[in-house]
Enzyme design. Sequence first.
Site, PDB file in Angstrom:
ATOM      1  N   TRP A 190      82.671  90.172  44.638  1.00  0.00           N
ATOM      2  CA  TRP A 190      81.795  90.372  45.803  1.00  0.00           C
ATOM      3  C   TRP A 190      81.581  89.003  46.448  1.00  0.00           C
ATOM      4  CZ3 TRP A 190      76.899  88.183  46.665  1.00  0.00           C
ATOM      5  CH2 TRP A 190      76.393  88.489  47.941  1.00  0.00           C
ATOM      6  N   GLU A 231      84.122  94.710  46.055  1.00  0.00           N
ATOM      7  CA  GLU A 231      82.877  95.362  46.478  1.00  0.00           C
ATOM      8  C   GLU A 231      82.605  95.200  47.967  1.00  0.00           C
ATOM      9  OE1 GLU A 231      79.422  93.905  44.415  1.00  0.00           O
ATOM     10  OE2 GLU A 231      78.105  95.450  45.246  1.00  0.00           O
ATOM     11  N   LYS A 233      80.436  95.905  51.614  1.00  0.00           N
ATOM     12  CA  LYS A 233      79.030  95.827  52.015  1.00  0.00           C
ATOM     13  C   LYS A 233      78.906  95.988  53.525  1.00  0.00           C
ATOM     14  CE  LYS A 233      74.967  92.976  51.127  1.00  0.00           C
ATOM     15  NZ  LYS A 233      74.339  92.019  50.235  1.00  0.00           N
ATOM     16  N   ASP A 264      78.434 100.115  46.005  1.00  0.00           N
ATOM     17  CA  ASP A 264      77.054  99.768  45.661  1.00  0.00           C
ATOM     18  C   ASP A 264      76.141 100.673  46.487  1.00  0.00           C
ATOM     19  OD1 ASP A 264      74.441  98.462  45.996  1.00  0.00           O
ATOM     20  OD2 ASP A 264      75.308  96.783  44.888  1.00  0.00           O
ATOM     21  N   HIS A 267      74.743  99.392  49.860  1.00  0.00           N
ATOM     22  CA  HIS A 267      75.626  98.694  50.791  1.00  0.00           C
ATOM     23  C   HIS A 267      76.114  99.532  51.958  1.00  0.00           C
ATOM     24  CE1 HIS A 267      76.736  95.125  47.976  1.00  0.00           C
ATOM     25  NE2 HIS A 267      75.443  95.353  48.045  1.00  0.00           N
ATOM     26  N   HIS A 291      78.036 100.322  41.598  1.00  0.00           N
ATOM     27  CA  HIS A 291      76.863  99.474  41.391  1.00  0.00           C
ATOM     28  C   HIS A 291      75.672 100.360  41.716  1.00  0.00           C
ATOM     29  CE1 HIS A 291      78.206  94.995  41.451  1.00  0.00           C
ATOM     30  NE2 HIS A 291      78.655  95.672  40.410  1.00  0.00           N
ATOM     31  N   ASP A 299      69.159  96.794  51.579  1.00  0.00           N
ATOM     32  CA  ASP A 299      69.786  96.523  50.282  1.00  0.00           C
ATOM     33  C   ASP A 299      68.828  95.732  49.401  1.00  0.00           C
ATOM     34  OD1 ASP A 299      71.806  96.224  48.339  1.00  0.00           O
ATOM     35  OD2 ASP A 299      72.444  94.319  49.201  1.00  0.00           O
ATOM     36  N   ASP A 301      67.765  96.226  46.248  1.00  0.00           N
ATOM     37  CA  ASP A 301      68.022  96.130  44.819  1.00  0.00           C
ATOM     38  C   ASP A 301      66.799  96.421  43.957  1.00  0.00           C
ATOM     39  OD1 ASP A 301      70.942  95.280  44.629  1.00  0.00           O
ATOM     40  OD2 ASP A 301      70.181  93.793  46.026  1.00  0.00           O
ATOM     41  N   ASP A 331      72.993  97.463  39.251  1.00  0.00           N
ATOM     42  CA  ASP A 331      72.802  96.253  40.053  1.00  0.00           C
ATOM     43  C   ASP A 331      71.441  96.277  40.736  1.00  0.00           C
ATOM     44  OD1 ASP A 331      73.106  93.917  41.445  1.00  0.00           O
ATOM     45  OD2 ASP A 331      74.615  94.663  42.848  1.00  0.00           O
TER      46      ASP A 331
HETATM   47  C1  RNT Z   1      75.276  91.831  46.532  1.00  0.00           C
HETATM   48  C2  RNT Z   1      76.126  92.643  45.631  1.00  0.00           C
HETATM   49  C3  RNT Z   1      76.492  92.011  44.316  1.00  0.00           C
HETATM   50  C4  RNT Z   1      75.353  91.275  43.634  1.00  0.00           C
HETATM   51  C5  RNT Z   1      75.616  90.891  42.191  1.00  0.00           C
HETATM   52  C6  RNT Z   1      74.697  89.845  41.721  1.00  0.00           C
HETATM   53  O1  RNT Z   1      74.830  92.512  47.613  1.00  0.00           O
HETATM   54  O2  RNT Z   1      75.528  93.880  45.413  1.00  0.00           O
HETATM   55  O3  RNT Z   1      77.049  92.958  43.489  1.00  0.00           O
HETATM   56  O4  RNT Z   1      74.168  92.008  43.678  1.00  0.00           O
HETATM   57  O5  RNT Z   1      76.926  90.572  42.002  1.00  0.00           O
HETATM   58 ZN    ZN Z   2      76.447  95.154  43.953  1.00  0.00          ZN
END
Ligand code: RNT
Ligand code: ZN
Length: 423
Positions: A190, A231, A233, A264, A267, A291, A299, A301, A331
């Site tokens: 990523w 990955e 986004k 993810d 994303h 993720h 985003d 998290d 994640d």
């Molecule tokens: C960031 C991505 C990525 C990170 C990690 C730490 O937007 O989601 O995967 O969160 O690799």
């Molecule tokens: Zn991620």
Amino acid sequence: MEMKNREAIIETYKLAKAKYEKWGIDTDKVLEDIEKVAISIHCWQGDDVRGFENPEGSLTGGIQATGSYPGAARNPEELRADIDKVLTMIPGKHRLNLHAIYAETNGQKVERNELKPEHFKNWVEWAKERGLGLDFNPSCFSHELSADGLTLSHPDKKVRDFWIEHCKASRKISEYFGKELGTASVTNVWIPDGYKDIPVDRLAPRKRLQESLDEIFKEEINPAYHLDAVECKLFGIGSESYVVGSHEFYMGYALKNNKLLTLDAGHFHPTEVISDKISSVLNFSDELLLHVSRPVRWDSDHVVLLTDELRNIAEEIVRGNFIDRVHIGLDFFDASINRIAAWAIGTRNMIKAMLIAMLEPSDYLKDVEANGDYTTRLALLEEFKTYPSGAIWDYYCLTKEVAVGEEWLEEVQNYEKEVLSKR
Ligand code: RNT
Ligand code: ZN
């Protein structure tokens, strides 16, 4: 646990088992199957994505851990001890997902493009002792060469080359994990690359990223040891208007080059869900990396909860028979609550969602649907929501000798008192 509580859990399990039996679900078999589901637990919830390279440094790349809850792990020993604690609260055998910034270099400054398997020896020993698999990530953020928000797509070849070398080094570390532990390590690339404001040339950075990836993946590595994932986004802080590695970019790249796509949950557009993407991607790709995260308006998290979307993700994996093709990674990074609790809540929820999905008579529901009987489909799906999955979950935890129900919270509170508060 008191004997009478144990007996109550076992009795309740038997009653629940009979309810599911009516629908042809053998809960004993489900408990055997759920044990085979390995969740890749992310190490970075334990220290707010700081790593050991420069613990004073700040997290960059458009991601953020907010909150200042005390007790974050400050070194490898503390982080491993915290993960060990979490593992006592989670039924089943799982995996640990590491980032390159968690290298142990003995106080020596080692540039990221020079990282070697030996810098992860302690992690491998630790994983071996516990029978865990490891996964990996190059860290293309929180570094002076990513300060302008560009890495593998940087117009300056020198900067690009640094990150290419870092990603190559990461693949070798991942291969070493796979060889040592006998289970393929999934390494996820990523990068934060993008622009705050509207670019004129959307193509050139993508061409450069494509070339960088081709270079990184040039060396073939035995898939028994190592798998590559990329990955995508939509946006981040500082890359609001344009992200080089968009969904279409990586979907195309992954399919053309036989790589895993990483989806993810945070994303995509806020109303777009990854659960609906799994059955599409797996038509064209052998495997997929998830993720699992919880985006709150962006985003963000947040800790994974047992939401409808989490359940939908699990249902898609189970209903499609994709358990062997989907790598489930977590994640999230919340620094506003006890970090061990964050891990325990999110990981337990992921497993719970998988268990609930496995308790569904999906073949029957598929038949009903194929016959156009949408009334029965809707009626049963709603009734199954209040079926006693909690009783099966409690019994699973009991047989795996991990905390049943909210018992784990007291363990976290004790750990906070005895260990975390002294940091
Ligand atoms: C960031 C991505 C990525 C990170 C990690 C730490 O937007 O989601 O995967 O969160 O690799
Ligand atoms: Zn991620």
